[in-house]
Scaffold this motif. Structure first.
Motif, mmCIF file in Angstrom:
data_model
loop_
_atom_site.group_PDB
_atom_site.id
_atom_site.type_symbol
_atom_site.label_atom_id
_atom_site.label_comp_id
_atom_site.label_asym_id
_atom_site.label_seq_id
_atom_site.Cartn_x
_atom_site.Cartn_y
_atom_site.Cartn_z
ATOM 1 N N VAL A 183 15.717 0.748 -14.702
ATOM 2 C CA VAL A 183 14.955 0.271 -15.860
ATOM 3 C C VAL A 183 15.368 1.106 -17.077
ATOM 4 O O VAL A 183 15.333 2.333 -17.041
ATOM 5 N N CYS A 184 15.751 0.436 -18.137
ATOM 6 C CA CYS A 184 16.225 1.091 -19.356
ATOM 7 C C CYS A 184 15.102 1.893 -20.013
ATOM 8 O O CYS A 184 13.984 1.406 -20.165
ATOM 9 N N THR A 185 15.411 3.132 -20.404
ATOM 10 C CA THR A 185 14.454 3.958 -21.143
ATOM 11 C C THR A 185 14.935 4.267 -22.556
ATOM 12 O O THR A 185 14.174 4.793 -23.353
ATOM 13 N N CYS A 186 16.196 3.933 -22.869
ATOM 14 C CA CYS A 186 16.724 4.230 -24.212
ATOM 15 C C CYS A 186 16.555 3.051 -25.160
ATOM 16 O O CYS A 186 16.721 3.204 -26.366
ATOM 17 N N ARG A 187 16.254 1.878 -24.636
ATOM 18 C CA ARG A 187 16.049 0.640 -25.394
ATOM 19 C C ARG A 187 17.322 0.150 -26.087
ATOM 20 O O ARG A 187 17.267 -0.656 -26.990
ATOM 21 N N ARG A 240 0.813 -1.219 0.000
ATOM 22 C CA ARG A 240 0.000 0.000 0.000
ATOM 23 C C ARG A 240 0.846 1.268 0.000
ATOM 24 O O ARG A 240 0.345 2.330 -0.305
ATOM 25 N N ASP A 241 2.111 1.170 0.385
ATOM 26 C CA ASP A 241 2.973 2.343 0.400
ATOM 27 C C ASP A 241 3.371 2.707 -1.025
ATOM 28 O O ASP A 241 3.603 1.821 -1.858
ATOM 29 N N PRO A 242 3.482 4.003 -1.317
ATOM 30 C CA PRO A 242 3.909 4.396 -2.661
ATOM 31 C C PRO A 242 5.371 4.032 -2.893
ATOM 32 O O PRO A 242 6.177 4.019 -1.960
ATOM 33 N N ARG A 243 5.703 3.719 -4.126
ATOM 34 C CA ARG A 243 7.077 3.419 -4.514
ATOM 35 C C ARG A 243 7.740 4.707 -4.965
ATOM 36 O O ARG A 243 7.108 5.570 -5.557
ATOM 37 N N ARG A 244 9.022 4.839 -4.703
ATOM 38 C CA ARG A 244 9.772 6.000 -5.149
ATOM 39 C C ARG A 244 10.320 5.713 -6.537
ATOM 40 O O ARG A 244 10.898 4.665 -6.799
ATOM 41 N N VAL A 245 10.132 6.658 -7.454
ATOM 42 C CA VAL A 245 10.631 6.561 -8.822
ATOM 43 C C VAL A 245 11.465 7.803 -9.078
ATOM 44 O O VAL A 245 11.026 8.922 -8.818
ATOM 45 N N VAL A 246 12.686 7.618 -9.596
ATOM 46 C CA VAL A 246 13.563 8.733 -9.921
ATOM 47 C C VAL A 246 13.723 8.777 -11.436
ATOM 48 O O VAL A 246 14.148 7.806 -12.054
ATOM 49 N N VAL A 247 13.356 9.915 -12.033
ATOM 50 C CA VAL A 247 13.462 10.084 -13.484
ATOM 51 C C VAL A 247 14.728 10.867 -13.779
ATOM 52 O O VAL A 247 14.911 11.980 -13.283
ATOM 53 N N ASP A 248 15.624 10.269 -14.573
ATOM 54 C CA ASP A 248 16.861 10.915 -14.989
ATOM 55 C C ASP A 248 16.794 11.074 -16.496
ATOM 56 O O ASP A 248 16.805 10.088 -17.228
ATOM 57 N N PRO A 249 16.710 12.312 -17.016
ATOM 58 C CA PRO A 249 16.571 12.497 -18.458
ATOM 59 C C PRO A 249 17.759 11.978 -19.262
ATOM 60 O O PRO A 249 17.639 11.734 -20.450
ATOM 61 N N GLU A 250 18.886 11.759 -18.630
ATOM 62 C CA GLU A 250 20.066 11.245 -19.331
ATOM 63 C C GLU A 250 20.350 9.787 -19.010
ATOM 64 O O GLU A 250 21.417 9.279 -19.364
ATOM 65 N N GLY A 251 19.425 9.115 -18.350
ATOM 66 C CA GLY A 251 19.705 7.739 -17.953
ATOM 67 C C GLY A 251 18.447 6.939 -17.726
ATOM 68 O O GLY A 251 17.382 7.250 -18.249
ATOM 69 N N PRO A 252 18.569 5.889 -16.902
ATOM 70 C CA PRO A 252 17.457 4.977 -16.678
ATOM 71 C C PRO A 252 16.435 5.527 -15.687
ATOM 72 O O PRO A 252 16.647 6.550 -15.041
ATOM 73 N N LEU A 253 15.349 4.823 -15.575
ATOM 74 C CA LEU A 253 14.328 5.089 -14.569
ATOM 75 C C LEU A 253 14.734 4.290 -13.336
ATOM 76 O O LEU A 253 14.915 3.082 -13.415
ATOM 77 N N LEU A 254 14.936 4.966 -12.214
ATOM 78 C CA LEU A 254 15.357 4.292 -10.985
ATOM 79 C C LEU A 254 14.145 4.053 -10.098
ATOM 80 O O LEU A 254 13.400 4.986 -9.796
ATOM 81 N N LEU A 255 13.953 2.799 -9.701
ATOM 82 C CA LEU A 255 12.801 2.409 -8.891
ATOM 83 C C LEU A 255 13.268 1.723 -7.620
ATOM 84 O O LEU A 255 14.204 0.931 -7.652
ATOM 85 N N ARG A 312 21.417 -4.339 -23.683
ATOM 86 C CA ARG A 312 21.422 -5.751 -24.080
ATOM 87 C C ARG A 312 20.715 -6.602 -23.035
ATOM 88 O O ARG A 312 20.477 -7.777 -23.255
ATOM 89 N N ARG A 313 20.411 -6.000 -21.869
ATOM 90 C CA ARG A 313 19.736 -6.709 -20.780
ATOM 91 C C ARG A 313 18.327 -6.164 -20.579
ATOM 92 O O ARG A 313 17.771 -6.276 -19.496
ATOM 93 N N TYR A 314 17.746 -5.554 -21.602
ATOM 94 C CA TYR A 314 16.433 -4.917 -21.502
ATOM 95 C C TYR A 314 15.436 -5.854 -20.827
ATOM 96 O O TYR A 314 15.434 -7.031 -21.154
ATOM 97 N N PRO A 315 14.656 -5.418 -19.861
ATOM 98 C CA PRO A 315 14.345 -4.040 -19.506
ATOM 99 C C PRO A 315 15.302 -3.407 -18.509
ATOM 100 O O PRO A 315 15.113 -2.263 -18.117
#
Length: 77
Positions: free
Chosen positions: A43-47, A5-20, A50-53
């Motif tokens: 989590v990869c955002t550039c696709r 029920r607790d919210p998860r923290r997500v960090v958005v880095d415009p030059e890198g991956p999505l950190l969860l 080689r280990r996607y996601p």
């Protein structure tokens, strides 16, 4: 570790991956699920990974440039 029920923290880095905050399950477009039990997951955002996601830092091998302006010249680097 957060409960369901607790919210998860997500960090958005415009030059890198999505950190969860982990652990996470990622549902892929083909319907499969990728799981990670790490405390922080990249989590990869550039696709390009080689280990996607999951991010393997492939985004570092290529630099982004600003879109071309009206005169066709590229800005920034």
């Amino acid at each position: 570790m957060p409960s369901e029920r607790d919210p998860r923290r997500v960090v958005v880095d415009p030059e890198g991956p999505l950190l969860l905050d982990g652990p996470v399950e990622v549902r892929l477009p083909d319907g499969t699920t990728a799981c990670s039990d790490r405390f922080m997951v990249a989590v990869c955002t550039c696709r390009r990974s080689r280990r996607y996601p999951w991010c393997d830092t492939s985004h570092r091998r290529r630099t982004r440039t600003e879109p071309a302006g009206e005169d066709g010249e590229r800005r920034g680097a």
